[in-house]
Write a protein that holds these residues in place. Structure first.
Motif, PDB file in Angstrom:
ATOM      1  N   MET A 114       0.842  -1.190   0.000  1.00  0.00           N
ATOM      2  CA  MET A 114       0.000   0.000   0.000  1.00  0.00           C
ATOM      3  C   MET A 114       0.880   1.244   0.000  1.00  0.00           C
ATOM      4  O   MET A 114       1.893   1.316   0.689  1.00  0.00           O
ATOM      5  N   THR A 115       0.468   2.245  -0.772  1.00  0.00           N
ATOM      6  CA  THR A 115       1.156   3.528  -0.762  1.00  0.00           C
ATOM      7  C   THR A 115       0.803   4.307   0.502  1.00  0.00           C
ATOM      8  O   THR A 115      -0.141   3.963   1.227  1.00  0.00           O
ATOM      9  N   ALA A 121      -5.839   6.713   3.703  1.00  0.00           N
ATOM     10  CA  ALA A 121      -7.249   6.641   3.352  1.00  0.00           C
ATOM     11  C   ALA A 121      -7.951   5.456   4.012  1.00  0.00           C
ATOM     12  O   ALA A 121      -9.095   5.577   4.471  1.00  0.00           O
ATOM     13  N   ARG A 122      -7.272   4.316   4.085  1.00  0.00           N
ATOM     14  CA  ARG A 122      -7.921   3.083   4.546  1.00  0.00           C
ATOM     15  C   ARG A 122      -7.658   2.779   6.011  1.00  0.00           C
ATOM     16  O   ARG A 122      -8.420   2.049   6.646  1.00  0.00           O
ATOM     17  N   PHE A 123      -6.573   3.301   6.540  1.00  0.00           N
ATOM     18  CA  PHE A 123      -6.218   3.091   7.945  1.00  0.00           C
ATOM     19  C   PHE A 123      -5.858   4.442   8.565  1.00  0.00           C
ATOM     20  O   PHE A 123      -4.702   4.682   8.933  1.00  0.00           O
ATOM     21  N   PRO A 141      -0.833  -3.048  11.735  1.00  0.00           N
ATOM     22  CA  PRO A 141      -1.857  -4.060  12.012  1.00  0.00           C
ATOM     23  C   PRO A 141      -1.539  -5.373  11.300  1.00  0.00           C
ATOM     24  O   PRO A 141      -1.391  -5.403  10.086  1.00  0.00           O
ATOM     25  N   GLY A 142      -1.376  -6.430  12.077  1.00  0.00           N
ATOM     26  CA  GLY A 142      -1.020  -7.721  11.513  1.00  0.00           C
ATOM     27  C   GLY A 142       0.445  -7.868  11.160  1.00  0.00           C
ATOM     28  O   GLY A 142       0.844  -8.887  10.588  1.00  0.00           O
ATOM     29  N   GLY A 143       1.264  -6.871  11.502  1.00  0.00           N
ATOM     30  CA  GLY A 143       2.671  -6.876  11.102  1.00  0.00           C
ATOM     31  C   GLY A 143       3.619  -6.995  12.280  1.00  0.00           C
ATOM     32  O   GLY A 143       3.257  -7.488  13.352  1.00  0.00           O
ATOM     33  N   PRO A 242       6.139   0.830   4.683  1.00  0.00           N
ATOM     34  CA  PRO A 242       5.238   1.978   4.634  1.00  0.00           C
ATOM     35  C   PRO A 242       5.711   3.092   5.549  1.00  0.00           C
ATOM     36  O   PRO A 242       6.129   2.854   6.674  1.00  0.00           O
ATOM     37  N   ALA A 243       5.712   4.284   5.052  1.00  0.00           N
ATOM     38  CA  ALA A 243       6.003   5.463   5.866  1.00  0.00           C
ATOM     39  C   ALA A 243       4.718   6.280   5.917  1.00  0.00           C
ATOM     40  O   ALA A 243       4.494   7.162   5.107  1.00  0.00           O
ATOM     41  N   VAL A 244       3.856   5.907   6.834  1.00  0.00           N
ATOM     42  CA  VAL A 244       2.525   6.524   6.848  1.00  0.00           C
ATOM     43  C   VAL A 244       2.556   7.909   7.438  1.00  0.00           C
ATOM     44  O   VAL A 244       1.607   8.653   7.284  1.00  0.00           O
TER      45      VAL A 244
END
Length: 244
Positions: A114-115, A121-123, A141-143, A242-244
């Motif tokens: 995921m970008t 947007a989703r989390f 999550p889950g990671g 990911p770098a959220v």
């Protein structure tokens, strides 16, 4: 621990398509990177294949008493292909490589492939969690966080010592794995890992790190070395985490 391997060489895979496409998508704020499928199946770029060949030429230049005797790779395609290309480019016979699931890249769970924009947007709660915990203590999550990685890499290192004492082992894996390998060798905590990354930079594509036996422990002989890549054109080598 008295029965040690003689040397552990850790190679990060060559540049992957994710190393190129995710930074481009993030820079443009896109929800999709253009890659489909699993992280485990991401391929090398042309540059990544050239980098892998350069690793092979470097290994061919080592004296026989320096060459690896045991080959272990991550099961991810980009790591397996990096070794296959390096081995062929070296022109030398090598032992059959084996894969070990403990050498996979950091697990990002529900955020895989995921970008940054898609994660937001989703989390939408995850950016705040990351900011609160910090990158290495953050568990998607889950990671996994880096504590989790240290446990599985530590188990791998212990088994390698048990199974291959006195031998030279090469591992082909991922940036997070190479960093945590150093942490396991030096007994570093999360802050110590962060200090290594701050000082040496993130682990580069197709870089070579070596840990050698010194008495009853391994010590760092070189880390994140890329001198063997001088004739290979540079390119982006950012982590796909990911770098959220």
């Amino acid at each position: 621990m008295t029965d040690l391997i003689a040397e552990l060489t850790a190679v990060r895979h060559g540049q992957s398509r994710a190393n190129v496409m995710f930074p481009a998508a993030d820079a443009e704020g896109r929800l999709e990177s253009g890659l489909t499928g699993r992280d485990a199946d991401v391929e090398l770029t042309d540059l990544g294949r050239a980098q892998a060949a350069a690793v092979g030429r470097h290994l061919a230049g080592l004296s026989p008493d320096r060459r690896p005797e045991v080959v272990v790779t991550s099961p991810f395609r980009r790591a397996r292909d990096t070794w296959a290309i390096a081995a062929q480019a070296s022109g030398l016979p090598w032992p059959e490589p084996v894969t070990d699931d403990r050498l996979v890249d950091r697990g990002v769970g529900d955020l895989e492939m995921m970008t940054r924009a898609a994660i937001r947007a989703r989390f939408p709660q995850e950016p705040a969690r990351l900011a609160e915990r910090g990158y290495m203590r953050y568990r998607p999550p889950g990671g996994e966080d880096f504590h989790d990685m240290t446990a599985r890499i530590g188990s791998f290192v212990a088994d390698v010592h048990r199974d291959h004492p006195g031998r030279r082992v090469i591992v082909v894996a991922h940036d997070s794995v190479v960093l945590v390998l150093r942490g396991v060798v030096e007994g570093l905590d999360i802050d110590g890992l962060a200090a290594v990354e701050a000082g040496a930079g993130s682990v580069r594509n197709a870089s070579i790190s070596r840990f050698v036996a010194d008495g009853a422990r391994l010590t760092v002989a070189e880390y994140n070395a890329v001198g063997h890549l001088e004739t290979v054109t540079a390119g982006p080598d950012e982590s796909a985490d990911p770098a959220v």
